[in-house]
Design an enzyme around this catalytic site. Structure first.
Site, PDB file in Angstrom:
ATOM      1  N   ARG A 133     -16.538  -4.686   7.147  1.00 19.44           N
ATOM      2  CA  ARG A 133     -15.738  -5.892   6.870  1.00 19.44           C
ATOM      3  C   ARG A 133     -15.255  -6.546   8.164  1.00 19.44           C
ATOM      4  O   ARG A 133     -14.803  -5.885   9.087  1.00 19.44           O
ATOM      5  CB  ARG A 133     -14.521  -5.532   6.023  1.00 19.44           C
ATOM      6  CG  ARG A 133     -13.577  -6.734   5.860  1.00 19.44           C
ATOM      7  CD  ARG A 133     -12.564  -6.579   4.781  1.00 19.44           C
ATOM      8  NE  ARG A 133     -11.864  -5.314   4.807  1.00 19.44           N
ATOM      9  CZ  ARG A 133     -11.147  -4.853   3.799  1.00 19.44           C
ATOM     10  NH1 ARG A 133     -11.053  -5.541   2.686  1.00 19.44           N
ATOM     11  NH2 ARG A 133     -10.530  -3.694   3.893  1.00 19.44           N
TER      12      ARG A 133
ATOM     13  N   ARG B 280      -9.988  -5.339  10.650  1.00 19.62           N
ATOM     14  CA  ARG B 280      -8.583  -5.071  10.335  1.00 19.62           C
ATOM     15  C   ARG B 280      -8.125  -3.742  10.926  1.00 19.62           C
ATOM     16  O   ARG B 280      -8.853  -2.757  10.900  1.00 19.62           O
ATOM     17  CB  ARG B 280      -8.390  -5.031   8.817  1.00 19.62           C
ATOM     18  CG  ARG B 280      -7.999  -6.362   8.229  1.00 19.62           C
ATOM     19  CD  ARG B 280      -8.016  -6.406   6.728  1.00 19.62           C
ATOM     20  NE  ARG B 280      -7.378  -5.293   6.041  1.00 19.62           N
ATOM     21  CZ  ARG B 280      -7.338  -5.189   4.712  1.00 19.62           C
ATOM     22  NH1 ARG B 280      -7.875  -6.138   3.956  1.00 19.62           N
ATOM     23  NH2 ARG B 280      -6.759  -4.175   4.131  1.00 19.62           N
TER      24      ARG B 280
ATOM     25  N   LYS C 163     -11.870  -6.569  -4.573  1.00 24.66           N
ATOM     26  CA  LYS C 163     -10.831  -7.341  -5.275  1.00 24.66           C
ATOM     27  C   LYS C 163     -10.656  -8.721  -4.643  1.00 24.66           C
ATOM     28  O   LYS C 163     -10.603  -9.735  -5.342  1.00 24.66           O
ATOM     29  CB  LYS C 163      -9.477  -6.592  -5.244  1.00 24.66           C
ATOM     30  CG  LYS C 163      -9.534  -5.194  -5.835  1.00 24.66           C
ATOM     31  CD  LYS C 163      -8.190  -4.493  -5.778  1.00 24.66           C
ATOM     32  CE  LYS C 163      -7.644  -4.213  -4.390  1.00 24.66           C
ATOM     33  NZ  LYS C 163      -8.458  -3.284  -3.576  1.00 24.66           N
TER      34      LYS C 163
ATOM     35  N   ARG D 233      -5.791   5.635   2.952  1.00 21.18           N
ATOM     36  CA  ARG D 233      -5.617   4.589   1.932  1.00 21.18           C
ATOM     37  C   ARG D 233      -6.254   5.021   0.605  1.00 21.18           C
ATOM     38  O   ARG D 233      -5.715   4.728  -0.463  1.00 21.18           O
ATOM     39  CB  ARG D 233      -6.227   3.276   2.418  1.00 21.18           C
ATOM     40  CG  ARG D 233      -5.342   2.585   3.465  1.00 21.18           C
ATOM     41  CD  ARG D 233      -6.079   1.528   4.242  1.00 21.18           C
ATOM     42  NE  ARG D 233      -6.532   0.442   3.417  1.00 21.18           N
ATOM     43  CZ  ARG D 233      -7.519  -0.401   3.756  1.00 21.18           C
ATOM     44  NH1 ARG D 233      -8.139  -0.253   4.916  1.00 21.18           N
ATOM     45  NH2 ARG D 233      -7.870  -1.365   2.943  1.00 21.18           N
TER      46      ARG D 233
ATOM     47  N   ARG E  44       1.092  -1.938  -7.366  1.00 16.09           N
ATOM     48  CA  ARG E  44       0.380  -0.829  -6.753  1.00 16.09           C
ATOM     49  C   ARG E  44       1.083   0.488  -7.014  1.00 16.09           C
ATOM     50  O   ARG E  44       0.613   1.533  -6.573  1.00 16.09           O
ATOM     51  CB  ARG E  44       0.337  -1.072  -5.259  1.00 16.09           C
ATOM     52  CG  ARG E  44      -1.030  -0.929  -4.661  1.00 16.09           C
ATOM     53  CD  ARG E  44      -0.873  -1.416  -3.255  1.00 16.09           C
ATOM     54  NE  ARG E  44      -1.979  -1.199  -2.439  1.00 16.09           N
ATOM     55  CZ  ARG E  44      -2.788  -2.183  -2.024  1.00 16.09           C
ATOM     56  NH1 ARG E  44      -2.650  -3.397  -2.457  1.00 16.09           N
ATOM     57  NH2 ARG E  44      -3.743  -1.903  -1.188  1.00 16.09           N
TER      58      ARG E  44
HETATM   59  P1  AP5 Z   1     -12.880  -6.918  -0.234  1.00 11.91           P
HETATM   60  O1  AP5 Z   1     -13.114  -7.959  -1.271  1.00 11.91           O
HETATM   61  O2  AP5 Z   1     -12.179  -7.291   1.020  1.00 11.91           O
HETATM   62  O3  AP5 Z   1     -12.218  -5.609  -0.894  1.00 11.91           O
HETATM   63  P2  AP5 Z   1     -10.729  -5.371  -1.427  1.00 11.91           P
HETATM   64  O4  AP5 Z   1     -10.850  -4.585  -2.691  1.00 11.91           O
HETATM   65  O5  AP5 Z   1      -9.971  -6.630  -1.465  1.00 11.91           O
HETATM   66  O6  AP5 Z   1     -10.266  -4.390  -0.283  1.00 11.91           O
HETATM   67  P3  AP5 Z   1      -8.927  -4.281   0.567  1.00 11.91           P
HETATM   68  O7  AP5 Z   1      -9.229  -3.207   1.596  1.00 11.91           O
HETATM   69  O8  AP5 Z   1      -8.466  -5.603   1.082  1.00 11.91           O
HETATM   70  O9  AP5 Z   1      -7.955  -3.744  -0.455  1.00 11.91           O
HETATM   71  P4  AP5 Z   1      -6.663  -3.014  -0.214  1.00 11.91           P
HETATM   72  O10 AP5 Z   1      -6.123  -2.962  -1.580  1.00 11.91           O
HETATM   73  O11 AP5 Z   1      -6.760  -1.699   0.463  1.00 11.91           O
HETATM   74  O12 AP5 Z   1      -5.923  -3.910   0.889  1.00 11.91           O
HETATM   75  P5  AP5 Z   1      -4.732  -4.939   0.794  1.00 11.91           P
HETATM   76  O13 AP5 Z   1      -5.016  -6.015   1.730  1.00 11.91           O
HETATM   77  O14 AP5 Z   1      -4.368  -5.265  -0.608  1.00 11.91           O
HETATM   78  O15 AP5 Z   1     -14.335  -6.304   0.125  1.00 11.91           O
HETATM   79  C1  AP5 Z   1     -14.461  -5.302   1.120  1.00 11.91           C
HETATM   80  C2  AP5 Z   1     -15.723  -5.605   1.940  1.00 11.91           C
HETATM   81  O16 AP5 Z   1     -16.874  -5.415   1.117  1.00 11.91           O
HETATM   82  C3  AP5 Z   1     -15.819  -7.036   2.475  1.00 11.91           C
HETATM   83  O17 AP5 Z   1     -16.423  -7.006   3.732  1.00 11.91           O
HETATM   84  C4  AP5 Z   1     -16.721  -7.758   1.454  1.00 11.91           C
HETATM   85  O18 AP5 Z   1     -17.458  -8.798   2.081  1.00 11.91           O
HETATM   86  C5  AP5 Z   1     -17.615  -6.628   0.987  1.00 11.91           C
HETATM   87  N1  AP5 Z   1     -17.990  -6.719  -0.421  1.00 11.91           N
HETATM   88  C6  AP5 Z   1     -17.200  -7.075  -1.466  1.00 11.91           C
HETATM   89  N2  AP5 Z   1     -17.887  -6.998  -2.631  1.00 11.91           N
HETATM   90  C7  AP5 Z   1     -19.138  -6.566  -2.297  1.00 11.91           C
HETATM   91  C8  AP5 Z   1     -20.318  -6.291  -3.069  1.00 11.91           C
HETATM   92  N3  AP5 Z   1     -20.339  -6.424  -4.398  1.00 11.91           N
HETATM   93  N4  AP5 Z   1     -21.417  -5.870  -2.406  1.00 11.91           N
HETATM   94  C9  AP5 Z   1     -21.411  -5.707  -1.037  1.00 11.91           C
HETATM   95  N5  AP5 Z   1     -20.324  -5.974  -0.266  1.00 11.91           N
HETATM   96  C10 AP5 Z   1     -19.200  -6.388  -0.896  1.00 11.91           C
HETATM   97  O19 AP5 Z   1      -3.506  -4.039   1.351  1.00 11.91           O
HETATM   98  C11 AP5 Z   1      -3.433  -3.648   2.705  1.00 11.91           C
HETATM   99  C12 AP5 Z   1      -2.139  -2.866   2.933  1.00 11.91           C
HETATM  100  O20 AP5 Z   1      -0.996  -3.716   2.664  1.00 11.91           O
HETATM  101  C13 AP5 Z   1      -1.929  -1.635   2.049  1.00 11.91           C
HETATM  102  O21 AP5 Z   1      -2.580  -0.481   2.559  1.00 11.91           O
HETATM  103  C14 AP5 Z   1      -0.396  -1.506   2.061  1.00 11.91           C
HETATM  104  O22 AP5 Z   1       0.059  -0.950   3.261  1.00 11.91           O
HETATM  105  C15 AP5 Z   1       0.052  -2.975   2.023  1.00 11.91           C
HETATM  106  N6  AP5 Z   1       0.231  -3.475   0.641  1.00 11.91           N
HETATM  107  C16 AP5 Z   1      -0.460  -4.503   0.048  1.00 11.91           C
HETATM  108  N7  AP5 Z   1      -0.037  -4.689  -1.210  1.00 11.91           N
HETATM  109  C17 AP5 Z   1       0.951  -3.780  -1.421  1.00 11.91           C
HETATM  110  C18 AP5 Z   1       1.763  -3.472  -2.544  1.00 11.91           C
HETATM  111  N8  AP5 Z   1       1.650  -4.136  -3.723  1.00 11.91           N
HETATM  112  N9  AP5 Z   1       2.650  -2.457  -2.415  1.00 11.91           N
HETATM  113  C19 AP5 Z   1       2.798  -1.794  -1.248  1.00 11.91           C
HETATM  114  N10 AP5 Z   1       2.048  -2.018  -0.152  1.00 11.91           N
HETATM  115  C20 AP5 Z   1       1.124  -3.023  -0.234  1.00 11.91           C
END
Ligand code: AP5
Length: 223
Positions: A127, A159, A13, A170, A88
């Site tokens: 990552r 991270r 994402k 997660r 979410r």
């Molecule tokens: P990346 O693009 O970083 O993936 P992502 O889907 O953004 O993954 P996240 O782990 O950041 O998502 P998340 O939803 O768990 O975390 P968030 O920060 O929102 O890609 C991942 C890796 O793969 C990278 O290394 C990239 O280079 C690689 N990659 C990407 N595409 C690729 C491809 N096509 N081929 C090969 N490699 C590829 O949330 C973190 C925490 O914050 C949550 O757990 C929660 O505690 C809190 N939080 C955030 N938002 C909320 C909310 N709305 N409500 C409540 N809690 C929240």
């Protein structure tokens, strides 16, 4: 235009959101990045969020909704918005549906990214992130110099919530609390656009642009 990036942790994402911002000039509101910035700044929100994030749990809805509202209020009326990691929960989606009409908007589309758990775990394990939020991958998208951000020169970190036990939690939380948003949006006029995320980044990018063009008429150089 208001579009949501929805999908499990590690599906891409943030990566695709960054590419879309570069291509279209939309504003990305990424709640995970905002929470990590709040933690680095040591704000009350950051301190409160830390224990939930490190355990792989969701931060309470009221804190998240207040944070998003603050960012929405700062945007101009014609800004196109990309939500990444929000909503979410169904409660967050209901709050967003109440907030957007206040600024004359609604959710136009949801890009729903999908990939197998095997792919997600491999991506998350590789990552590395800069403090500014730029994301790399030691397997698929390494920086030019190991451990250093190409753009800022800052050291890259793994991270805290990317450790294997937290990743398993997660994924469970995603299935239990976030996946129900698919049915929520399918029952509304919002277009749900599935995107297979288990392909190289450039191919996923092409699929994203194709979906946006076909479903919402968004013209981009890659569609
Ligand atoms: P990346 O693009 O970083 O993936 P992502 O889907 O953004 O993954 P996240 O782990 O950041 O998502 P998340 O939803 O768990 O975390 P968030 O920060 O929102 O890609 C991942 C890796 O793969 C990278 O290394 C990239 O280079 C690689 N990659 C990407 N595409 C690729 C491809 N096509 N081929 C090969 N490699 C590829 O949330 C973190 C925490 O914050 C949550 O757990 C929660 O505690 C809190 N939080 C955030 N938002 C909320 C909310 N709305 N409500 C409540 N809690 C929240």
């Amino acid at each position: 235009m208001v579009v949501i990036l929805l999908g499990p942790p590690g599906v891409g994402k943030g990566t695709q959101g960054g590419l879309l911002v570069d291509a279209l000039g939309w504003v990305r509101i990424a709640t995970g990045d905002l929470l990590r910035a709040a933690r680095r700044d040591g704000t009350a929100l950051g301190q409160e969020a830390q224990r939930y994030m490190d355990a792989g749990e969701l931060v309470p809805d009221d804190l998240i909704v207040a944070m998003v509202r603050e960012h929405l209020e700062a945007l101009g009326p014609d800004t196109s918005i990309l939500f990444d990691g929000f909503p979410r929960t169904v409660a967050q989606a209901v709050s967003l549906d109440a907030m957007l009409p206040e600024i004359g908007r609604r959710v136009d589309g949801v890009l729903l990214f999908e990939a197998s758990d095997e792919v997600l775990v491999k991506r998350i394990s590789g990552r590395r992130s800069s403090p500014e939020g730029r994301v790399y991958n030691i397997h698929f998208d390494p920086p030019k110099v190991e451990g250093i951000c190409d753009v800022s020169g800052s050291p890259l970190v793994h991270r805290a919530d990317d450790h294997p036990d937290t990743v398993v939690r997660r994924l469970e939380v995603y299935r239990a609390q976030t996946a129900p948003l698919v049915s929520y949006y399918e029952a509304t006029p919002t277009r749900v656009m599935p995107v297979a995320g288990d392909a190289p980044m450039s191919e996923v990018r092409r699929r994203v642009h194709e979906a946006l063009q076909e479903a919402l008429g968004v013209e981009t150089e890659a569609s």
